[in-house]
Design a protein around this motif. Structure first.
Motif, PDB file in Angstrom:
ATOM      1  N   TYR A  39       0.919  -1.130   0.043  1.00 22.73           N
ATOM      2  CA  TYR A  39       0.007   0.148  -0.033  1.00 22.73           C
ATOM      3  C   TYR A  39       0.887   1.219   0.007  1.00 22.73           C
ATOM      4  O   TYR A  39       1.802   1.543   0.922  1.00 22.73           O
ATOM      5  CB  TYR A  39      -0.821   0.086   1.087  1.00 22.73           C
ATOM      6  CG  TYR A  39      -1.848   1.057   1.307  1.00 22.73           C
ATOM      7  CD1 TYR A  39      -3.214   0.919   0.946  1.00 22.73           C
ATOM      8  CD2 TYR A  39      -1.500   2.325   1.853  1.00 22.73           C
ATOM      9  CE1 TYR A  39      -4.041   1.677   1.129  1.00 22.73           C
ATOM     10  CE2 TYR A  39      -2.510   3.392   1.786  1.00 22.73           C
ATOM     11  CZ  TYR A  39      -3.654   3.048   1.445  1.00 22.73           C
ATOM     12  OH  TYR A  39      -4.972   4.159   1.573  1.00 22.73           O
ATOM     13  N   GLY A  40       0.742   1.919  -0.994  1.00 20.11           N
ATOM     14  CA  GLY A  40       1.449   3.194  -1.171  1.00 20.11           C
ATOM     15  C   GLY A  40       0.776   4.386  -0.387  1.00 20.11           C
ATOM     16  O   GLY A  40      -0.513   4.661  -1.126  1.00 20.11           O
ATOM     17  N   PHE A  41       1.424   5.186   0.327  1.00 21.92           N
ATOM     18  CA  PHE A  41       0.822   6.276   0.946  1.00 21.92           C
ATOM     19  C   PHE A  41       1.602   7.582   0.417  1.00 21.92           C
ATOM     20  O   PHE A  41       2.852   7.982   0.636  1.00 21.92           O
ATOM     21  CB  PHE A  41       1.041   6.295   2.504  1.00 21.92           C
ATOM     22  CG  PHE A  41       0.096   7.228   3.561  1.00 21.92           C
ATOM     23  CD1 PHE A  41      -1.329   7.438   2.906  1.00 21.92           C
ATOM     24  CD2 PHE A  41       0.651   7.757   4.525  1.00 21.92           C
ATOM     25  CE1 PHE A  41      -2.087   8.222   3.678  1.00 21.92           C
ATOM     26  CE2 PHE A  41      -0.336   8.516   5.448  1.00 21.92           C
ATOM     27  CZ  PHE A  41      -1.553   8.740   4.929  1.00 21.92           C
ATOM     28  N   LEU A  42       0.999   8.270  -0.374  1.00 21.99           N
ATOM     29  CA  LEU A  42       1.444   9.571  -1.076  1.00 21.99           C
ATOM     30  C   LEU A  42       0.794  10.811  -0.522  1.00 21.99           C
ATOM     31  O   LEU A  42      -0.276  10.883  -0.059  1.00 21.99           O
ATOM     32  CB  LEU A  42       1.075   9.200  -2.672  1.00 21.99           C
ATOM     33  CG  LEU A  42       1.330   7.998  -3.473  1.00 21.99           C
ATOM     34  CD1 LEU A  42       0.987   7.994  -4.651  1.00 21.99           C
ATOM     35  CD2 LEU A  42       2.708   7.761  -3.170  1.00 21.99           C
ATOM     36  N   GLY A  43       1.699  12.047  -0.824  1.00 19.48           N
ATOM     37  CA  GLY A  43       1.283  13.014  -0.460  1.00 19.48           C
ATOM     38  C   GLY A  43       2.424  14.128  -0.527  1.00 19.48           C
ATOM     39  O   GLY A  43       3.432  13.823  -0.446  1.00 19.48           O
ATOM     40  N   PRO A  44       2.106  15.437  -0.772  1.00 19.45           N
ATOM     41  CA  PRO A  44       3.128  16.441  -0.697  1.00 19.45           C
ATOM     42  C   PRO A  44       3.979  16.713   0.571  1.00 19.45           C
ATOM     43  O   PRO A  44       3.317  16.117   1.803  1.00 19.45           O
ATOM     44  CB  PRO A  44       2.480  17.900  -1.070  1.00 19.45           C
ATOM     45  CG  PRO A  44       1.148  17.367  -1.561  1.00 19.45           C
ATOM     46  CD  PRO A  44       0.675  16.016  -0.834  1.00 19.45           C
ATOM     47  N   ASP A 203      -0.037  -2.075  -4.808  1.00 17.38           N
ATOM     48  CA  ASP A 203      -1.054  -2.662  -5.132  1.00 17.38           C
ATOM     49  C   ASP A 203      -2.289  -1.553  -5.170  1.00 17.38           C
ATOM     50  O   ASP A 203      -2.971  -1.399  -6.238  1.00 17.38           O
ATOM     51  CB  ASP A 203      -1.561  -3.923  -4.506  1.00 17.38           C
ATOM     52  CG  ASP A 203      -0.585  -5.073  -4.652  1.00 17.38           C
ATOM     53  OD1 ASP A 203      -0.340  -5.565  -5.523  1.00 17.38           O
ATOM     54  OD2 ASP A 203      -0.042  -5.310  -3.522  1.00 17.38           O
ATOM     55  N   ARG A 204      -2.466  -0.926  -4.050  1.00 19.60           N
ATOM     56  CA  ARG A 204      -3.196   0.156  -3.938  1.00 19.60           C
ATOM     57  C   ARG A 204      -2.553   1.376  -3.123  1.00 19.60           C
ATOM     58  O   ARG A 204      -1.345   1.395  -2.645  1.00 19.60           O
ATOM     59  CB  ARG A 204      -4.498  -0.209  -2.949  1.00 19.60           C
ATOM     60  CG  ARG A 204      -5.381  -1.072  -3.556  1.00 19.60           C
ATOM     61  CD  ARG A 204      -6.677  -1.361  -2.808  1.00 19.60           C
ATOM     62  NE  ARG A 204      -6.427  -1.416  -1.449  1.00 19.60           N
ATOM     63  CZ  ARG A 204      -6.883  -0.961  -0.515  1.00 19.60           C
ATOM     64  NH1 ARG A 204      -7.714   0.054  -0.646  1.00 19.60           N
ATOM     65  NH2 ARG A 204      -6.610  -1.292   0.979  1.00 19.60           N
ATOM     66  N   VAL A 205      -3.168   2.440  -3.516  1.00 17.92           N
ATOM     67  CA  VAL A 205      -2.442   3.739  -2.875  1.00 17.92           C
ATOM     68  C   VAL A 205      -3.582   4.768  -2.247  1.00 17.92           C
ATOM     69  O   VAL A 205      -4.860   4.627  -2.389  1.00 17.92           O
ATOM     70  CB  VAL A 205      -1.811   4.629  -4.153  1.00 17.92           C
ATOM     71  CG1 VAL A 205      -0.737   3.796  -4.992  1.00 17.92           C
ATOM     72  CG2 VAL A 205      -2.816   5.072  -5.292  1.00 17.92           C
TER      73      VAL A 205
END
Length: 307
Positions: A39-44, A203-205
């Protein structure tokens, strides 16, 4: 009758919130991480990623909302024993070798010394384990941090920027390691600024902006479908024809031509319509939106609205 196996939810948050005074660092985040996925956790920068991860491991107490990790509360001893963590910069004794640092951690957790050697080998540091930590490069320190998270073969790995400081070859190796871990049954939750990395291995973000979770989906869903790029003249007539058969909302001007948001199977019909209308077509090819494109589009729009 065929039975379907239901995937367990390893991490669940419900309106998870952390405030510092009047500022909401994390604002009502509800996300779900499933067993065996990456699980990818994205953000500025400053979006609330690290604060969220720190709440999931019990280092920060939420102001409101709740989190469940591996069926228990963050920070509970039973949960901690099954979780491997690398958040922010790894902290080790500078005067000890990499191997001895891991031995200290292994013994604290009641693990044999062989666990330290195995973890070092897993991250490609077997031949540098005898070197003092203070002499490690940034990338080597990051590898050692990941090795410490791997001690005890945890069910859940929470990794904050695991490829930080690694050279391109090291990034490729780390991506391969993460995928191997998922294939072996580990669940991996990682934050990253490397969007290509996330696109390749996750797989998911979940995308967090200004403390709020703006999207949670598979990488493919977030990227959306493919588009058709067309270079034709006269451009205004080409735009009119494309809008008439694909819908105005699906057509936009881009540098040197048009973008039509439709699958590549739509291209023959589009070309035929353009030629029939007397439009000269110079180039037609399909293009898939990258995760980077989707991310910047989402964060730019969100930040524009927040302003």
């Amino acid at each position: 009758m065929t039975q379907t196996t239901r995937t367990r939810d390893i991490v669940i948050t419900d309106a998870l919130t952390k405030r510092y005074g009047d500022r909401a660092a994390v604002d009502g985040v509800s996300l779900t991480v499933r067993e065996g996925e990456v699980y990818g956790f994205l953000g500025p920068n400053g979006a609330g990623k690290t604060t969220t991860l720190r709440m999931l491991v019990g280092l920060v107490r939420p102001t409101a909302g709740s989190a469940r990790v591996l069926g228990g509360n963050p920070g509970d001893p039973g949960v901690t024993a099954r979780t491997g963590v690398l958040i922010e910069g790894p902290g080790f004794y500078p005067y000890l070798s990499g191997l001895d640092n891991l031995r200290v951690m292994s013994r604290y957790r009641g693990l044999p010394d062989t666990a330290a050697r195995d973890a070092l080998a897993r991250v490609g540091l077997a031949d540098r384990g005898g070197d003092h930590f203070r002499g490690y490069s940034l990338g080597m320190k990051q590898r050692l941090g990941v090795a410490s998270a791997l001690l005890g073969e945890p069910d859940l790995l929470i990794l904050d920027e695991p490829t930080n400081g690694l050279d391109p070859a090291g990034m490729v190796e780390m991506r391969s390691l993460v995928r191997e871990l998922a294939a072996e049954g580990h669940t991996v939750l990682l934050s990253s600024h490397q969007l290509t990395e996330v696109q390749d291995i996750c797989d998911r973000v979940g995308v967090i902006v200004a403390g709020r979770l703006e999207a949670e989906s598979t990488v493919a869903e977030l990227r959306g479908g493919s588009s058709i790029l067309v270079r034709a003249t006269p451009p205004d007539r080409a735009l009119s024809v494309a809008a008439a058969i694909a819908g105005a909302e699906s057509v936009s001007r881009v540098d040197g031509g048009l973008r039509v948001d439709a699958g590549e199977e739509f291209a023959p019909r589009l070309i035929a319509a353009l030629v029939a209308a007397g439009v000269e077509v110079f180039d037609v090819h399909s293009s898939e939106r990258s995760l980077e494109d989707a991310f910047f589009e989402m964060t730019d729009q969100t930040m524009e609205v927040s302003r």
